[in-house]
Design a protein around this motif. Structure first.
Motif, PDB file in Angstrom:
ATOM      1  N   UNK A 291       0.838  -1.210   0.000  1.00 20.99           N
ATOM      2  CA  UNK A 291       0.000   0.000   0.000  1.00 20.99           C
ATOM      3  C   UNK A 291       0.866   1.250   0.000  1.00 20.99           C
ATOM      4  N   UNK A 292       1.982   1.219   0.728  1.00 22.53           N
ATOM      5  CA  UNK A 292       2.894   2.369   0.772  1.00 22.53           C
ATOM      6  C   UNK A 292       3.550   2.593  -0.584  1.00 22.53           C
ATOM      7  N   UNK A 293       3.924   1.508  -1.266  1.00 28.02           N
ATOM      8  CA  UNK A 293       4.517   1.653  -2.600  1.00 28.02           C
ATOM      9  C   UNK A 293       3.482   2.229  -3.582  1.00 28.02           C
ATOM     10  N   UNK A 294       2.245   1.738  -3.516  1.00 24.21           N
ATOM     11  CA  UNK A 294       1.203   2.261  -4.399  1.00 24.21           C
ATOM     12  C   UNK A 294       0.979   3.749  -4.155  1.00 24.21           C
ATOM     13  N   UNK A 295       1.087   4.158  -2.887  1.00 25.02           N
ATOM     14  CA  UNK A 295       0.934   5.578  -2.557  1.00 25.02           C
ATOM     15  C   UNK A 295       2.031   6.402  -3.231  1.00 25.02           C
ATOM     16  N   UNK A 296       3.252   5.885  -3.209  1.00 26.27           N
ATOM     17  CA  UNK A 296       4.368   6.620  -3.802  1.00 26.27           C
ATOM     18  C   UNK A 296       4.361   6.554  -5.333  1.00 26.27           C
ATOM     19  N   UNK A 297       3.935   5.468  -5.888  1.00 24.97           N
ATOM     20  CA  UNK A 297       3.943   5.323  -7.341  1.00 24.97           C
ATOM     21  C   UNK A 297       2.710   5.952  -7.998  1.00 24.97           C
ATOM     22  N   UNK A 298       1.552   5.850  -7.338  1.00 26.05           N
ATOM     23  CA  UNK A 298       0.311   6.284  -7.992  1.00 26.05           C
ATOM     24  C   UNK A 298      -0.688   6.876  -6.999  1.00 26.05           C
ATOM     25  N   UNK A 299      -0.185   7.507  -5.925  1.00 25.42           N
ATOM     26  CA  UNK A 299      -1.082   8.027  -4.887  1.00 25.42           C
ATOM     27  C   UNK A 299      -2.115   9.011  -5.396  1.00 25.42           C
ATOM     28  N   UNK A 300      -1.758   9.800  -6.409  1.00 25.67           N
ATOM     29  CA  UNK A 300      -2.695  10.790  -6.920  1.00 25.67           C
ATOM     30  C   UNK A 300      -3.297  10.422  -8.254  1.00 25.67           C
ATOM     31  N   UNK A 301      -3.137   9.168  -8.671  1.00 27.99           N
ATOM     32  CA  UNK A 301      -3.571   8.761 -10.002  1.00 27.99           C
ATOM     33  C   UNK A 301      -4.904   8.021 -10.020  1.00 27.99           C
ATOM     34  N   UNK A 302      -5.517   7.835  -8.890  1.00 23.03           N
ATOM     35  CA  UNK A 302      -6.818   7.171  -8.856  1.00 23.03           C
ATOM     36  C   UNK A 302      -6.712   5.671  -8.598  1.00 23.03           C
ATOM     37  N   UNK A 303      -7.853   5.079  -8.205  1.00 21.91           N
ATOM     38  CA  UNK A 303      -7.885   3.678  -7.791  1.00 21.91           C
ATOM     39  C   UNK A 303      -7.447   2.718  -8.894  1.00 21.91           C
ATOM     40  N   UNK A 304      -7.926   2.891 -10.126  1.00 24.50           N
ATOM     41  CA  UNK A 304      -7.604   1.947 -11.197  1.00 24.50           C
ATOM     42  C   UNK A 304      -6.101   1.906 -11.473  1.00 24.50           C
ATOM     43  N   UNK A 305      -5.467   3.060 -11.408  1.00 29.62           N
ATOM     44  CA  UNK A 305      -4.018   3.102 -11.614  1.00 29.62           C
ATOM     45  C   UNK A 305      -3.282   2.441 -10.447  1.00 29.62           C
ATOM     46  N   UNK A 306      -3.782   2.681  -9.233  1.00 31.03           N
ATOM     47  CA  UNK A 306      -3.177   2.044  -8.053  1.00 31.03           C
ATOM     48  C   UNK A 306      -3.338   0.528  -8.114  1.00 31.03           C
ATOM     49  N   UNK A 307      -4.525   0.070  -8.520  1.00 33.51           N
ATOM     50  CA  UNK A 307      -4.770  -1.363  -8.648  1.00 33.51           C
ATOM     51  C   UNK A 307      -3.834  -1.973  -9.693  1.00 33.51           C
ATOM     52  N   UNK A 308      -3.639  -1.261 -10.808  1.00 36.08           N
ATOM     53  CA  UNK A 308      -2.765  -1.763 -11.865  1.00 36.08           C
ATOM     54  C   UNK A 308      -1.326  -1.909 -11.369  1.00 36.08           C
ATOM     55  N   UNK A 309      -0.854  -0.930 -10.596  1.00 40.64           N
ATOM     56  CA  UNK A 309       0.503  -1.022 -10.024  1.00 40.64           C
ATOM     57  C   UNK A 309       0.605  -2.236  -9.106  1.00 40.64           C
ATOM     58  N   UNK A 310      -0.431  -2.449  -8.279  1.00 38.47           N
ATOM     59  CA  UNK A 310      -0.428  -3.596  -7.377  1.00 38.47           C
ATOM     60  C   UNK A 310      -0.462  -4.906  -8.137  1.00 38.47           C
ATOM     61  N   UNK A 311      -1.244  -4.937  -9.226  1.00 35.32           N
ATOM     62  CA  UNK A 311      -1.345  -6.162 -10.033  1.00 35.32           C
ATOM     63  C   UNK A 311       0.001  -6.528 -10.653  1.00 35.32           C
TER      64      UNK A 311
END
Length: 399
Positions: A291-311
């Motif tokens: 979750x912390x990495x997703x915040x740094x990589x895509x924190x302001x990019x919206x849920x779908x972008x955060x989900x894609x980074x996690x995937x």
């Protein structure tokens, strides 16, 4: 206690003096009588005069007045003692005794490496940012705020009581979760319906107008009064801290990426459906890390972008060409910028990940994939063929 004993002693001395005076008068009377019998001398006249004058004084002496004077002195002494005793501070007041707030209008306050206007800038504060006072000087103060440590000019800061007054007037009171998955309920009961789960370090505004319920804290969620267990939150004033020059650079880079995304919005990228695949086992620490990495990589990019980074991270764990666990994939050398820049470590230390990042991390770990099996991501300027979400491109160049 000592002053009271001294007063009691003084009162005893006053009364003893009065009694002694009475005894002396008795002797004076006897002397005047004897002298009158023995001879009509000057001594006789003086003794008689002393006796008569003092007797008149004692007859007119109001012992209640003496007691009143004693009580008045004691009361005055106690009032002075009480006034001199230090005020007992609340925990919140003690906290603000060691804090300052930047007060610089619309500008920014530079945090410098040394106590000099010519020293290098290591960070910046805006009005309302809070810092811990490490050492206060006449003109400069050494502070620590967020990930910034350095010196600020005193003339642009509010200190101690002034800072606390500003905070009470301008900051919201929030309930900050001390655990991951804090349940937000519709009512103040363990049976109340759960309407939201908060990640560790996340907070909700306290509803100061709601009725107090023992063991619960009223908060505002979705414009409604809800409740969280008081055992798992810390109630405090909400404030922001300084940013390092590196963090400021990252924010600027994100803005440029957003601008690039808008400029690139006319391009057509592949579209894929979101699928539910096989999830992986994970620990609470791995969830927090992802979750912390997703915040740094895509924190302001919206849920779908955060989900894609996690995937992408989960897809790598499943792929034999990459490490087989979340930690080792993320910390694989040269892979993710927030790791080597230190911003991931700071995000973890400060509990920065948003609820959206936690939701995306859980979904990715459970097997949800909206990338078509992608194993990498970059900004759209990379030129690869892939899936685009909010200015980021998800691709698979290893096939």
């Amino acid at each position: 206690m000592l002053n009271k004993r001294l007063l009691e002693g003084a009162s005893v001395l006053v009364l003893a003096g009065i009694l002694s005076l009475g005894s002396a008068l008795g002797n004076a009377k006897e002397q005047s009588t004897n002298t009158a019998v023995d001879a009509d001398s000057n001594q006789s006249q003086e003794a008689t005069s002393l006796y008569a004058g003092t007797t008149d004084y004692l007859e007119n002496l109001d012992l209640n007045s003496v007691a009143a004077v004693t009580v008045s002195v004691e009361k005055e002494d106690l009032e002075q003692t009480t006034a001199s005793e230090p005020k007992t501070l609340t925990e919140e007041e003690k906290f603000w005794q060691t804090r300052l707030i930047a007060n610089i209008g619309e500008s920014t306050l530079n945090v410098r490496q040394k106590a000099s206007k010519d020293a290098d800038i290591v960070g910046k504060m805006t009005t309302g940012n809070v810092a811990k006072i490490v050492k206060k000087g006449d003109a400069w103060t050494l502070i620590k705020s967020g990930n910034v440590e350095g010196y600020v000019s005193n003339k642009y800061c509010l200190f101690e009581a002034d800072a606390y007054d500003y905070a009470k007037e301008n900051f919201d009171t929030v309930a900050k979760s001390t655990v991951d998955g804090l349940r937000v309920r519709e009512s103040a009961s363990a049976d109340g319906e759960v309407v939201k789960k908060l990640g560790k370090g996340k907070s909700l505004k306290v509803d100061a107008d709601a009725k107090e319920v023992a063991g619960w804290v009223a908060v505002v969620y979705d414009d409604k009064t809800c409740y969280v267990s008081a055992d798992y939150v810390k109630v405090t004033l909400n404030y922001d801290t300084a940013l390092t020059v590196e963090e400021i650079a990252e924010i600027e880079a994100a803005k440029k990426a957003e601008e690039a995304k808008k400029a690139d919005s006319g391009k057509n990228y592949r579209k894929v459906n979101t699928v539910q695949g096989e999830g992986i086992d994970y620990t609470d620490d791995e969830l927090y890390l992802l979750a912390s990495l997703l915040y740094r990589e895509a924190g302001g990019q919206g849920y779908q972008c955060q989900l894609a980074c996690g995937a992408v991270i989960v897809n790598r764990v499943k792929d034999s060409r990459f490490p087989n666990n979340i930690h080792d994939v993320i910390y694989q050398p040269g892979q993710y910028g927030p790791v080597w820049s230190g911003s991931l470590a700071r995000a973890m230390e400060n509990g920065s990940a948003t609820q959206s990042c936690y939701d995306a991390a859980r979904a990715a770990l459970s097997g949800v994939d909206n990338t078509g099996g992608a194993l990498g991501f970059q900004g759209v300027s990379c030129g690869y063929d892939g899936i685009e979400y909010n200015g980021m491109l998800f691709y698979n160049i290893w096939d």
